[in-house]
Design a protein around this motif. Structure first.
Motif, PDB file in Angstrom:
ATOM      1  N   GLN A  72      -3.867  -4.661  -3.621  1.00 23.57           N
ATOM      2  CA  GLN A  72      -3.693  -5.212  -2.282  1.00 23.57           C
ATOM      3  C   GLN A  72      -2.906  -6.514  -2.325  1.00 23.57           C
ATOM      4  OE1 GLN A  72      -4.609  -3.594   0.661  1.00 23.57           O
ATOM      5  NE2 GLN A  72      -3.195  -5.141   1.411  1.00 23.57           N
ATOM      6  N   ASP A  91       0.580  -7.140  -0.457  1.00 23.07           N
ATOM      7  CA  ASP A  91       0.740  -8.269   0.468  1.00 23.07           C
ATOM      8  C   ASP A  91       1.948  -9.118   0.086  1.00 23.07           C
ATOM      9  OD1 ASP A  91      -1.535  -7.417   1.803  1.00 23.07           O
ATOM     10  OD2 ASP A  91      -2.843  -8.950   0.926  1.00 23.07           O
ATOM     11  N   PHE A 141       0.178 -15.181   4.272  1.00 23.55           N
ATOM     12  CA  PHE A 141      -0.176 -13.887   4.855  1.00 23.55           C
ATOM     13  C   PHE A 141      -1.700 -13.787   4.910  1.00 23.55           C
ATOM     14  CE2 PHE A 141      -1.356  -9.418   4.404  1.00 23.55           C
ATOM     15  CZ  PHE A 141      -0.713  -8.897   5.503  1.00 23.55           C
ATOM     16  N   PRO A 163      -4.399 -11.031   5.994  1.00 23.28           N
ATOM     17  CA  PRO A 163      -4.629  -9.666   6.482  1.00 23.28           C
ATOM     18  C   PRO A 163      -5.723  -9.656   7.530  1.00 23.28           C
ATOM     19  CG  PRO A 163      -5.521  -9.940   4.287  1.00 23.28           C
ATOM     20  CD  PRO A 163      -4.799 -11.217   4.631  1.00 23.28           C
TER      21      PRO A 163
END
Length: 80
Positions: free
Chosen positions: A51, A55, A76, A78
Motif C-alpha cells: 500500500q 501510495d 497523501f 488515504p
C-alpha cells in the motif's frame, strides 16, 4: 518530512509475490493455528508495504501529470 525508505524492505513485486504465497498457504488450511497467525501477521506487514508503494506511485503520477510548473508533492492521506 518524508520518512527514509527501509533498505531491508522488499520491493513491491517481492512483497506481492510473498503475499500471494501466504494467501495460498492459508487457504489450504494445512498450517497450525500458531503458523497461521504468524503467516497472517507477515501478510499484514506485506500488505502495508504494498500500500505504501502504491501510495508513493500515485503521488508521483499526480506530480508528473500536474500542469502547474510549481507543482510539488503533497502528503497523501488515504481515506479511512
Amino acid at each position: 518530512m518524508k520518512k527514509p525508505a527501509d533498505p531491508t524492505a522488499p520491493s513491491f513485486e517481492q512483497a506481492l509475490t510473498e503475499l500471494e504465497s501466504i494467501v495460498d498457504a492459508l487457504e489450504k488450511g494445512d498450517m497450525s493455528l500458531e503458523e497461521s497467525l504468524t503467516a497472517f501477521e507477515r501478510g499484514v506487514g506485506l500488505t502495508r508495504t504494498c500500500q505504501e508503494a502504491l501510495d508513493a506511485a500515485e503521488q508521483r503520477v499526480r506530480v508528473l501529470t500536474d500542469a502547474r510548473p510549481e507543482a510539488e508533492p503533497e502528503p497523501f492521506t488515504p481515506d479511512d
